[in-house]
Scaffold this motif. Structure first.
Motif, PDB file in Angstrom:
ATOM      1  N   ARG A 106      -0.072  13.550  -3.296  1.00  0.00           N
ATOM      2  CA  ARG A 106       1.132  12.979  -2.426  1.00  0.00           C
ATOM      3  C   ARG A 106       2.082  12.205  -3.273  1.00  0.00           C
ATOM      4  NH1 ARG A 106       1.632   9.584   3.156  1.00  0.00           N
ATOM      5  NH2 ARG A 106       3.925   9.331   3.382  1.00  0.00           N
ATOM      6  N   ARG A 107       1.516  11.351  -4.152  1.00  0.00           N
ATOM      7  CA  ARG A 107       2.605  10.536  -5.007  1.00  0.00           C
ATOM      8  C   ARG A 107       3.233  11.296  -6.078  1.00  0.00           C
ATOM      9  NH1 ARG A 107      -1.464   7.595  -6.614  1.00  0.00           N
ATOM     10  NH2 ARG A 107      -2.250   9.194  -7.838  1.00  0.00           N
ATOM     11  N   TRP A 108       2.676  12.065  -6.552  1.00  0.00           N
ATOM     12  CA  TRP A 108       3.219  13.273  -7.577  1.00  0.00           C
ATOM     13  C   TRP A 108       4.462  13.830  -6.729  1.00  0.00           C
ATOM     14  CZ3 TRP A 108       2.159  13.179 -12.777  1.00  0.00           C
ATOM     15  CH2 TRP A 108       2.891  14.295 -13.438  1.00  0.00           C
ATOM     16  N   THR A 109       4.268  14.476  -5.715  1.00  0.00           N
ATOM     17  CA  THR A 109       5.012  15.193  -4.736  1.00  0.00           C
ATOM     18  C   THR A 109       6.326  14.393  -4.631  1.00  0.00           C
ATOM     19  OG1 THR A 109       3.211  16.776  -3.977  1.00  0.00           O
ATOM     20  CG2 THR A 109       5.544  16.795  -2.719  1.00  0.00           C
ATOM     21  N   THR A 157       6.098   5.050  -3.279  1.00  0.00           N
ATOM     22  CA  THR A 157       6.994   5.927  -3.284  1.00  0.00           C
ATOM     23  C   THR A 157       7.611   6.345  -1.939  1.00  0.00           C
ATOM     24  OG1 THR A 157       5.248   7.866  -2.766  1.00  0.00           O
ATOM     25  CG2 THR A 157       5.780   7.115  -5.134  1.00  0.00           C
ATOM     26  N   VAL A 158       8.433   7.028  -1.708  1.00  0.00           N
ATOM     27  CA  VAL A 158       9.236   7.457  -0.520  1.00  0.00           C
ATOM     28  C   VAL A 158       8.923   8.924  -0.377  1.00  0.00           C
ATOM     29  CG1 VAL A 158      11.132   7.300   0.949  1.00  0.00           C
ATOM     30  CG2 VAL A 158      10.518   5.630  -0.419  1.00  0.00           C
ATOM     31  N   VAL A 182       1.825   4.299  -0.615  1.00  0.00           N
ATOM     32  CA  VAL A 182       1.413   3.221  -1.405  1.00  0.00           C
ATOM     33  C   VAL A 182      -0.001   3.635  -1.792  1.00  0.00           C
ATOM     34  CG1 VAL A 182       0.917   0.688  -2.017  1.00  0.00           C
ATOM     35  CG2 VAL A 182       2.806   1.374  -0.416  1.00  0.00           C
ATOM     36  N   SER A 183      -0.284   3.848  -3.215  1.00  0.00           N
ATOM     37  CA  SER A 183      -1.629   4.014  -3.648  1.00  0.00           C
ATOM     38  C   SER A 183      -1.766   3.384  -4.909  1.00  0.00           C
ATOM     39  CB  SER A 183      -1.469   5.517  -3.950  1.00  0.00           C
ATOM     40  OG  SER A 183      -0.385   5.950  -5.022  1.00  0.00           O
ATOM     41  N   ALA A 184      -3.078   3.140  -5.236  1.00  0.00           N
ATOM     42  CA  ALA A 184      -3.615   2.334  -6.296  1.00  0.00           C
ATOM     43  C   ALA A 184      -4.050   3.459  -7.404  1.00  0.00           C
ATOM     44  CB  ALA A 184      -4.986   1.752  -5.908  1.00  0.00           C
ATOM     45  N   LEU A 185      -3.320   2.980  -8.510  1.00  0.00           N
ATOM     46  CA  LEU A 185      -3.521   3.844  -9.822  1.00  0.00           C
ATOM     47  C   LEU A 185      -3.752   2.972 -10.921  1.00  0.00           C
ATOM     48  CD1 LEU A 185      -3.072   6.821 -10.438  1.00  0.00           C
ATOM     49  CD2 LEU A 185      -0.824   6.331 -10.697  1.00  0.00           C
ATOM     50  N   ILE A 209       3.484  -2.547  -8.084  1.00  0.00           N
ATOM     51  CA  ILE A 209       2.997  -3.901  -8.002  1.00  0.00           C
ATOM     52  C   ILE A 209       1.623  -3.945  -8.812  1.00  0.00           C
ATOM     53  CG2 ILE A 209       2.210  -5.866  -6.572  1.00  0.00           C
ATOM     54  CD1 ILE A 209       4.753  -5.552  -5.892  1.00  0.00           C
ATOM     55  N   VAL A 210       1.909  -4.821  -9.672  1.00  0.00           N
ATOM     56  CA  VAL A 210       0.272  -5.454 -10.392  1.00  0.00           C
ATOM     57  C   VAL A 210       0.167  -6.757 -10.140  1.00  0.00           C
ATOM     58  CG1 VAL A 210      -0.645  -5.544 -12.532  1.00  0.00           C
ATOM     59  CG2 VAL A 210       0.972  -3.830 -12.249  1.00  0.00           C
ATOM     60  N   ASP A 211      -0.940  -7.025  -9.300  1.00  0.00           N
ATOM     61  CA  ASP A 211      -1.321  -8.477  -8.815  1.00  0.00           C
ATOM     62  C   ASP A 211      -2.773  -8.923  -8.984  1.00  0.00           C
ATOM     63  OD1 ASP A 211      -1.794  -6.980  -6.703  1.00  0.00           O
ATOM     64  OD2 ASP A 211      -0.785  -7.981  -5.399  1.00  0.00           O
ATOM     65  N   GLU A 212      -2.685 -10.149  -8.743  1.00  0.00           N
ATOM     66  CA  GLU A 212      -3.931 -10.708  -8.708  1.00  0.00           C
ATOM     67  C   GLU A 212      -4.108 -12.086  -7.755  1.00  0.00           C
ATOM     68  OE1 GLU A 212      -5.885 -11.740 -12.342  1.00  0.00           O
ATOM     69  OE2 GLU A 212      -4.649 -13.436 -12.656  1.00  0.00           O
ATOM     70  N   GLY A 213      -5.043 -12.265  -7.248  1.00  0.00           N
ATOM     71  CA  GLY A 213      -5.382 -13.542  -6.541  1.00  0.00           C
ATOM     72  C   GLY A 213      -6.265 -13.298  -5.305  1.00  0.00           C
ATOM     73  N   ASP A 214      -6.728 -14.258  -4.685  1.00  0.00           N
ATOM     74  CA  ASP A 214      -7.312 -14.137  -3.400  1.00  0.00           C
ATOM     75  C   ASP A 214      -6.790 -15.156  -2.297  1.00  0.00           C
ATOM     76  OD1 ASP A 214      -8.793 -16.557  -4.310  1.00  0.00           O
ATOM     77  OD2 ASP A 214     -10.565 -15.240  -5.452  1.00  0.00           O
ATOM     78  N   THR A 215      -7.830 -16.073  -2.029  1.00  0.00           N
ATOM     79  CA  THR A 215      -7.608 -17.001  -0.983  1.00  0.00           C
ATOM     80  C   THR A 215      -6.640 -18.259  -1.260  1.00  0.00           C
ATOM     81  OG1 THR A 215      -9.824 -17.738  -1.099  1.00  0.00           O
ATOM     82  CG2 THR A 215      -9.516 -16.075   0.309  1.00  0.00           C
ATOM     83  N   ASP A 216      -6.636 -18.478  -2.627  1.00  0.00           N
ATOM     84  CA  ASP A 216      -6.017 -19.836  -3.103  1.00  0.00           C
ATOM     85  C   ASP A 216      -4.533 -19.242  -3.559  1.00  0.00           C
ATOM     86  OD1 ASP A 216      -5.042 -22.159  -4.486  1.00  0.00           O
ATOM     87  OD2 ASP A 216      -6.105 -21.558  -6.337  1.00  0.00           O
TER      88      ASP A 216
END
Length: 155
Positions: free
Chosen positions: A61-64, A31-32, A40-43, A75-82
């Protein structure tokens, strides 16, 4: 909805995106704020096939930020070092608040599906969604979706 302009070779199909978004447990919401700084926050979230539903604390803060400016990037993502294991989806658009705020459990037809999906995903099949009087629902019908699956480079 805008299409993916770059990286079409690694883009997920609509079916791949649906499967991915339905299975992943956490998203990152950008959000801005009033100052212009990003936040940026995880949810936890659910995907119903056309919308991403965010169950957010209403005193956050996100809601405000989203009350002041409903534009969001998720963003929804996955992965690590590969590198070839990196996959993800970015969804952009404007959120809208749905239902009572905060949510106490008043019947609302618009929330039947997201609350069932949320309970199934995080509590277990046939679980019951619980209301704590601190969260509310935000719906994002994406205006733009971009995806990547670097494993497609192996083909």
């Amino acid at each position: 909805m805008s299409g993916q302009r770059r990286g079409t070779a690694i883009a997920m199909t609509e079916e791949e995106r649906h499967t991915f978004l339905s299975a992943q447990p956490i998203c990152r919401v950008a959000t801005v704020g009033q100052s212009g700084r990003p936040h940026v926050s995880a949810l936890w979230f659910v995907w119903d096939g056309t919308s991403i539903w965010l169950n957010s604390l209403t005193r956050s803060r996100r809601w405000t930020d989203l009350e002041l400016d409903p534009q969001v990037s998720v963003i929804v993502d996955e992965g690590d070092t590969d590198f070839l294991g990196l996959r993800g989806v970015e969804l952009e658009g404007k959120v809208r608040q749905v239902g009572e705020i905060p949510r106490h459990g008043e019947p609302d037809d618009a929330l039947i599906t997201p609350e069932r999906l949320f309970a199934d995903k995080y509590i277990g099949k046939d679980g019951n969604f619980s209301y704590d009087g601190r969260h509310g629902w935000l719906q994002l019908v994406p205006e733009n979706i971009v995806s990547w699956d670097f494993s497609k480079l192996r083909r």
